[in-house]
Design an enzyme around this catalytic site. Structure first.
Site, short mmCIF file in Angstrom:
data_model
loop_
_atom_site.label_atom_id
_atom_site.label_comp_id
_atom_site.label_asym_id
_atom_site.label_seq_id
_atom_site.Cartn_x
_atom_site.Cartn_y
_atom_site.Cartn_z
N ASP A 54 23.69 17.09 -34.25
CA ASP A 54 25.06 17.23 -34.71
C ASP A 54 25.99 16.38 -33.85
OD1 ASP A 54 24.41 19.14 -32.61
OD2 ASP A 54 26.41 19.99 -32.91
N GLU A 66 24.77 22.00 -31.05
CA GLU A 66 25.08 21.93 -29.62
C GLU A 66 26.56 21.69 -29.36
OE1 GLU A 66 25.78 20.10 -25.70
OE2 GLU A 66 26.13 19.22 -27.67
#
Length: 378
Positions: A86, A147
């Site tokens: 991400d 994350e």
């Protein structure tokens, strides 16, 4: 063959990395993150890995776990390469930050944090296999989707997978001087809310109690708590829908960071103590996700840092190891006591901005560093 002399080609690596960068994958767009996981899963399957897709939850995308062939798989703990796919860049960022190379620099959303490092790690595995070099330990790769928002949906997955391994390597961006991270500060997130009293801002302003105004005062109070041992910042705020209405609700998100767990715990207590009613506006604080302190004096991490330092010396640069702020999933594995090296990814600058870029020459440098670690950790 010496793994540090493998024929890594930066131009070829950039060509293969480009589809990853042009597959935008912001954390809050689960479908976009899953498309990125599709690309990575396909690349690793072509490399011969056994692929497992792990469904997402809490509204986030899924994860990909890849186990590469090894005669000792299942018989001894191996090496876990841990990365996230991400990014902080929303879909459409490519319009302002297209993938492009300018001399020794290459730009693109997420290229530094941390698709470049993830890709380099796979390239190291690929070149070792092509050269017929077998790593002493089995290698597993785990890519996760969340994350950038503190890993709320995959922390348990990461910790469970890490517990099965002897070492964890995290290809987050490398330091400016090529150094690596051997410890990270503790981080806590908070969800803030002020609840006021609505009214017509033109006709009955005096009847309202503005949640926005109250939050503004609270933000000043929160950020003023920052000191040498613990920092506080507010980075997200949402409120209001009509300018002619006094706002009844305002939501915000705050971040606190400390080098020592006790300092963070004290900071959390100070934040929670701010709750209450002020002039008819209720202020509430809810604990969000927390990253524990990863101490830099962990013996196992010190041992693998020395291995990495020796490899860097052979590659012609001095490797520094340091503890730093800015959380990563290495906080979790390091805090568990599992030997962990972080910031093994590419060098560059501008992460999380519209100038995010990498140094092209760091692709081969970090690929060789990763290859050396995979061959010498046993």
């Amino acid at each position: 063959m010496n793994p540090l002399e493998l024929p890594f080609d930066a131009d070829a690596m950039l060509a293969d990395l480009r589809p990853w960068i042009e597959c935008e994958s912001p954390t809050f767009d689960a479908a976009a993150v899953d498309r990125m996981m599709d690309l990575a899963a396909c690349d690793m399957a072509v490399m011969g890995a056994v692929i497992e897709r792990i469904p997402g939850r809490m509204g986030y995308g899924g994860s990909v776990r890849a186990r590469f062939p090894h005669p000792d798989r299942g018989r001894k703990p191996g090496i876990l390469i841990l990365g996230h796919m991400d990014t902080v860049h929303p879909v459409g960022t490519l319009d302002a930050l297209p993938f492009r190379r300018e001399g020794g620099i290459c730009y693109g959303p997420g290229i530094m944090d941390m698709k470049g490092g993830n890709f380099v790690s796979l390239e190291a595995i690929r070149k070792l296999a092509q050269a017929g070099l077998e790593t002493p330990l089995p290698v597993t790769v785990l890519f996760t989707p969340d994350e950038e928002v503190g890993t709320p949906s995959t922390r348990d997955l990461i910790e469970a997978e890490a517990a099965r391994h002897a070492y964890v390597l995290v290809p987050e961006p490398g330091h400016d001087d090529g150094g690596v991270t051997i410890g990270r500060y503790a981080i806590a997130r908070f969800n803030l809310r002020t609840a006021g009293q609505p009214s017509h801002a033109g006709a009955r302003l005096q009847d309202g109690r503005s949640a926005i105004a109250a939050m503004a005062h609270k933000i000043e109070e929160i950020e003023a708590m920052t000191g040498p041992d613990c920092t506080f910042s507010v980075g997200v705020i949402h409120a209001g829908q009509w300018v002619n209405c006094v706002s009844s609700v305002c939501d915000a998100e705050a971040l606190s960071m400390a080098k020592k767990q006790q300092d963070l715990d004290d900071g959390i207590a100070r934040m929670m103590a701010l709750q209450g009613d002020v002039n008819g506006v209720e202020f509430s604080v809810t604990r969000g996700v927390t990253r524990p302190v990863w101490r830099p004096d962990t013996p196992g991490t010190a041992r693998i840092f020395e291995v990495a330092k020796g490899i860097a010396g052979e590659l012609g640069f001095e490797l520094e190891g340091r503890s730093q702020g800015g959380g990563s999933d290495g906080n979790f594995t390091g805090a568990m006591g599992i030997p962990t090296l972080d910031s093994l990814g590419v060098r560059g600058a501008g992460l999380h901005t519209l100038t995010e870029h990498i140094r092209v020459d760091s692709l081969t440098e970090r690929a060789r560093l990763m290859a050396g670690l995979l061959m010498r950790l046993g």
